[in-house]
Enzyme design. Sequence first.
Site, PDB file in Angstrom:
ATOM      1  N   LYS A  61       3.647  42.947  12.301  1.00 31.36           N
ATOM      2  CA  LYS A  61       3.408  43.168  13.731  1.00 31.36           C
ATOM      3  C   LYS A  61       3.863  44.569  14.114  1.00 31.36           C
ATOM      4  O   LYS A  61       4.995  44.970  13.817  1.00 31.36           O
ATOM      5  CB  LYS A  61       4.237  42.158  14.524  1.00 31.36           C
TER       6      LYS A  61
HETATM    7  C1  E4P Z   1       3.833  36.319  19.989  1.00 31.44           C
HETATM    8  O1  E4P Z   1       3.335  36.953  19.120  1.00 31.44           O
HETATM    9  C2  E4P Z   1       4.496  36.920  21.165  1.00 31.44           C
HETATM   10  O2  E4P Z   1       5.552  37.726  20.779  1.00 31.44           O
HETATM   11  C3  E4P Z   1       4.941  35.814  22.082  1.00 31.44           C
HETATM   12  O3  E4P Z   1       3.855  34.914  22.268  1.00 31.44           O
HETATM   13  C4  E4P Z   1       5.496  36.298  23.394  1.00 31.44           C
HETATM   14  O4  E4P Z   1       5.740  35.193  24.210  1.00 31.44           O
HETATM   15  P1  E4P Z   1       6.655  35.235  25.506  1.00 31.44           P
HETATM   16  O5  E4P Z   1       5.985  36.058  26.542  1.00 31.44           O
HETATM   17  O6  E4P Z   1       6.809  33.802  25.898  1.00 31.44           O
HETATM   18  O7  E4P Z   1       7.971  35.852  25.072  1.00 31.44           O
END
Ligand code: E4P
Length: 218
Positions: free
Chosen positions: A83
């Site tokens: 990522k």
């Molecule tokens: C996933 O890849 C993201 O980091 C995650 O869905 C973020 O979610 P949040 O906004 O609930 O922290």
Amino acid sequence: MKFFVDTADVAEIKDLAASGLLDGVTTNPSLIMKSGRPMLEVIKEVCAIVPGPVSAETVSTDHKKMLEEGRKLAKIAKNVAVKVPLTPDGLKTCKVLVSEGTMVNVTLCFSAAQALLAAKAGATFVSPFVGRLDDIGQDGMYLIAEIMTIFRQYPEYKTQVLVASVRHGQHVLQAAKLGAHVSTMPPSVLRGLFKHVLTDNGLKAFLDDWAKTGQSIL
Ligand code: E4P
């Protein structure tokens, strides 16, 4: 639509993987912090449980270090998706990692223009955060609709839209209606998809009546 679970809790992942409905996992630095465990150890364990893509996030902001981190994460297992943030350095890193055969998930996407850039950089996944847009009074799902419309015009872009920051089942359903490729959701949202009060009531009534027959199938 593929279902990913958004957690670094290995016990939860094991449990959900047993349902046979889990296609992948996403983590981020906040989820790793919440797990209280060393990131590399967690990612290694998760990759052994779930054969699909397991997102592991870089934490450097400059290209050189991000690339170094990405290469290290990619070495953990074949199913690691590195990522990177949706920044110029992130997209530069994305291009290199993809050219080396690594899956890349471009995260923190909040606009269609950003998603287009991620697709141009060859990202495997782009993660628009719907819940965080809703949180500030914008329409997260409208962003998904925009991105899907744009991507449909350019079949040469292979980037999959990974709907992230999902807060409830309706987000998942709306994303599916729009044809998004993947939804990543907290374990509670995934479990919630099974639930309907009429299923519970109906099952109870059938089992009560069955008991009255005194029969058994086996
Ligand atoms: C996933 O890849 C993201 O980091 C995650 O869905 C973020 O979610 P949040 O906004 O609930 O922290």
